[in-house]
Design an enzyme around this catalytic site. Structure first.
Site: not given
Ligand code: XMP
Length: 507
Positions: A81-82, A169, A171, A227, A366
Site C-alpha cells: 500500500c503506502y 493488503h 495481510e 501473560d 498473545k
C-alpha cells in the site's frame, strides 16, 4: 534465525503483517521507520524487509520517507500500500491521486506477469484495497505485474533486485491469496527456512534465563492472567526454586480461579506464595462506591500486600514481568511514537530492591504466548483465559462490594461463561451485578432481588468492540439458569452497547 523487518509507516495493520509472517514460522519484528537506520538494517542481518501501509501521501511534506539506499542493500523488499507507493517514489516513479477511482474493499486482481511472489496464485483473484493514491509511472527497471479494473499498477516488481510491491493488503484475510503471497515472499524471495517454533523458543529462553539469573532470586507477581501465568511457567521451567511467585488472591477472582492457578503451578518445584487477602481487600473497600476510588484502592492494596511478601522473601535480584510484544513495539509515525510500558499488575517495580527486570515474553504476540503456555503444559483453562481486569470482579459489582454480592456474581458469571464458552461465540463475556433491584415472582411468592447484566463483546484489539449478537437460545439458557440457580437474582438484562460509546467493563 531468519528475521523479517516490518518497517512501520503508520499503517493500521502492521501487527497483523508481523503475525502473518510469524505464522509461517519466520520471526518478524516491527520497527517504526524513523527508529532504524540503513546501517542498523545492514548490521541486523534481516532476510527481508516489508514496508507497511500508512495514512499519508508520499508527496505530503510531512509524509514519512526513507533513505532510498535501502533499495540497494541487496535485501529483498515487499512494499504494501503506502509501502508500494513509497518504493515506486524512492526508485524514481510517480504517484498521483486516485480521485474518483480510489478503491476501498474487495477488488478483482489480475496478474499480468508471473513472478516468484505470485507462485501458485491464480491469474484472477480477490484482493483487499484501501487507497486514495496510486502509482501512475513505474520506476526504471520495474514492471507492472498486476492490475485491477481501475488501478494501472496494483503490483510491480524488479526481479533482478528482489524488490516487489503491491497496492493491496495481503495481510488482511479478505485478500484471497494474501497469506500465500506473504509465504512466497518469505520463502521464494527471501529464502527463509521457517525456524521460528515455540518449542525452540522455549528451549532457548530457558537457557537464556538460566545464563542471566545464574543463582539469583526472581520474584514474579502472578495475577492468574494468561501473560503472567505463562511467564511464571517459563521461569519455573528454567530456574525452579529460585523463582518465587506471589499470587495475591484479592477475593475478587472468578469462581474457582484462585485454586485453578495454584493447582496449575503445583507441578513445578517453585516457591509459590498464595496470599488470601480477600478480607483485607473487602475491609479497605467498605463503603467505597466510586469506580475510580475502587480501582485505586484495589491497586494500592495489591502493592502493599506484594511489598510485604517480597520483604519476607528478602534480597531479590530480579523482578519478572509478563510484558508481551504489543506492549513494547516502537510503532507509528516516528516522532509521536510512544513506548508503552505495561504491567500485568499495575505499578509494581519501584519499591522492590532488585537488580533488573526480566521480561521473557517480550518478543511474543498473545497467540504465541498461548502456544508457549500449551508447550509448557499449562492447562487450557489458563491458557485460553479471556482478559480479566486487575481489579477483578470488584469493578463488576456496581456500588459497594460485599462478600454476599461477590458470591452471587461469581455464580452468575460462571454460568454465563459456561453457556457462551461452549461455542466460543465471543472474545470476552461476563456478568455484572448491577445495583438495581426489581420485583419478581417465584412460585406464589413475590421476590425482590438484584438485576444482573450480561456483557459479551466481539473485538480484535479491545480498543473498539461490538456487542455480540448471541443466539437467543444461549441468552435464554443463561437467564433461566442464573435466576434458578443463584439466590437473590430476579432479573437478567443483556448489554447491547458497543465500545465506543460504552467501554467493555461497566466501571
Ligand atoms: P474497557 O473497559 O477499558 O476494557 O473497554 C478493555 C479491556 O481491558 C480490560 N480491562 C483491564 N485490564 N486492568 C487490566 O489488566 C484493568 O484495570 C482493566 N480495566 C479493563 C477489560 O476487561 C477489557 O478486556
Amino acid at each position: 534465525m531468519d528475521k523479517i523487518l516490518v518497517m512501520d509507516f503508520g499503517g493500521q495493520y502492521n501487527q497483523l503483517i508481523a503475525r502473518r509472517v510469524r505464522s509461517e514460522h519466520v520471526y518478524a519484528e516491527i520497527k517504526a521507520y524513523s527508529r532504524i537506520t540503513v546501517e542498523e538494517i545492514k548490521e541486523n542481518g534481516y532476510s527481508g524487509i516489508i514496508f507497511t501501509g500508512g495514512p499519508n501521501s508520499v508527496y505530503d511534506s510531512s509524509s514519512p520517507h526513507y533513505d532510498k539506499a535501502i533499495l540497494d542493500l541487496g535485501i529483498p523488499v515487499l512494499g504494501i500500500c503506502y509501502g508500494h507507493q513509497l518504493t515506486a517514489y524512492m526508485a524514481g516513479g510517480k504517484i498521483c491521486s486516485a480521485g474518483s477511482i480510489s478503491e476501498y474493499g474487495k477488488v478483482n486482481l489480475k496478474i499480468k506477469k508471473n513472478n516468484p511472489l505470485f507462485d501458485g496464485i491464480p491469474e484472477e483473484s480477490i484482493c483487499w484495497m484501501s487507497h486514495t493514491d496510486y502509482v501512475n509511472e513505474i520506476p526504471e527497471g520495474y514492471e507492472v505485474t498486476a492490475v485491477t479494473d481501475v488501478c494501472p499498477c496494483a503490483a510491480m516488481a524488479n526481479e533482478k533486485k528482489n524488490i516487489y510491491s503491491v497496492q493491496f493488503h495481503p495481510e488482511v484475510t479478505h485478500t484471497e491469496y494474501g497469506q500465500k503471497l506473504l509465504h512466497n515472499f518469505i520463502f521464494n524471495v527471501c529464502g527463509c527456512k521457517g525456524e521460528w517454533f515455540m518449542d525452540d523458543f522455549m528451549k532457548k529462553s530457558v537457557e537464556e534465563i538460566r545464563a542471566k539469573v545464574k543463582d539469583g532470586k526472581v520474584l514474579l507477581a502472578l495475577s492468574g492472567g494468561v501473560d503472567s501465568s505463562v511467564c511464571a511457567a517459563l521461569l519455573a521451567e528454567a530456574i525452579g526454586k529460585q523463582l518465587t511467585c506471589v499470587f495475591v488472591d484479592h477475593g475478587m477472582m472468578r469462581k474457582n480461579e484462585g485454586n485453578e492457578v495454584e493447582e496449575a503451578f503445583s507441578k513445578w518445584d517453585i516457591n509459590f506464595v498464595r496470599v488470601n487477602a480477600g478480607e483485607r481487600f473487602l475491609g479497605k473497600l467498605k463503603g467505597v462506591t466510586d469506580p475510580e476510588t475502587k480501582r485505586k484502592t484495589i491497586g494500592e492494596e495489591f502493592i502493599r500486600v506484594f511489598e510485604e511478601e517480597s520483604k519476607k522473601i528478602g534480597s531479590v535480584d530480579y523482578l519478572a514481568q509478563g510484558t508481551i510484544y504489543p506492549d513494547v513495539i516502537e510503532s507509528g509515525l516516528g516522532d509521536s511514537a510512544t513506548i508503552k510500558s505495561h504491567h500485568n499488575v499495575g505499578g509494581l517495580p519501584d519499591y522492590v530492591d532488585f537488580k533488573e527486570i526480566i521480561e521473557p515474553l517480550r518478543l511474543l504476540f498473545k497467540d504465541e504466548v498461548r502456544e508457549l503456555g500449551r508447550e509448557l503444559g499449562l492447562p487450557d483453562y489458563l491458557v485460553e483465559r479471556q482478559p480479566f481486569p486487575g481489579p477483578g470482579l470488584g469493578i463488576r459489582v456496581i456500588g459497594e462490594i460485599t462478600e454476599e454480592k461477590l458470591s452471587m456474581l461469581k455464580e452468575a458469571d460462571a454460568i454465563f461463561r459456561e453457556e457462551v464458552g461452549k461455542n466460543r461465540l465471543a472474545n470476552q463475556y461476563f456478568a455484572v451485578l448491577t445495583n438495581t433491584f426489581s420485583v419478581g415472582v417465584m412460585g406464589d411468592d413475590r421476590t425482590y432481588g438484584y438485576t444482573v447484566a450480561l456483557r459479551s463483546v466481539t473485538t480484535d484489539d479491545f480498543m473498539t468492540a461490538d456487542w455480540t449478537r448471541l443466539p437467543y437460545e444461549v441468552l435464554e439458557k443463561a437467564s433461566s439458569r442464573i435466576t434458578n440457580e443463584v439466590k437473590g437474582i430476579t432479573r437478567i438484562v443483556y448489554d447491547i452497547t458497543s465500545k465506543p460509546p460504552a467501554t467493555v467493563e461497566w466501571e
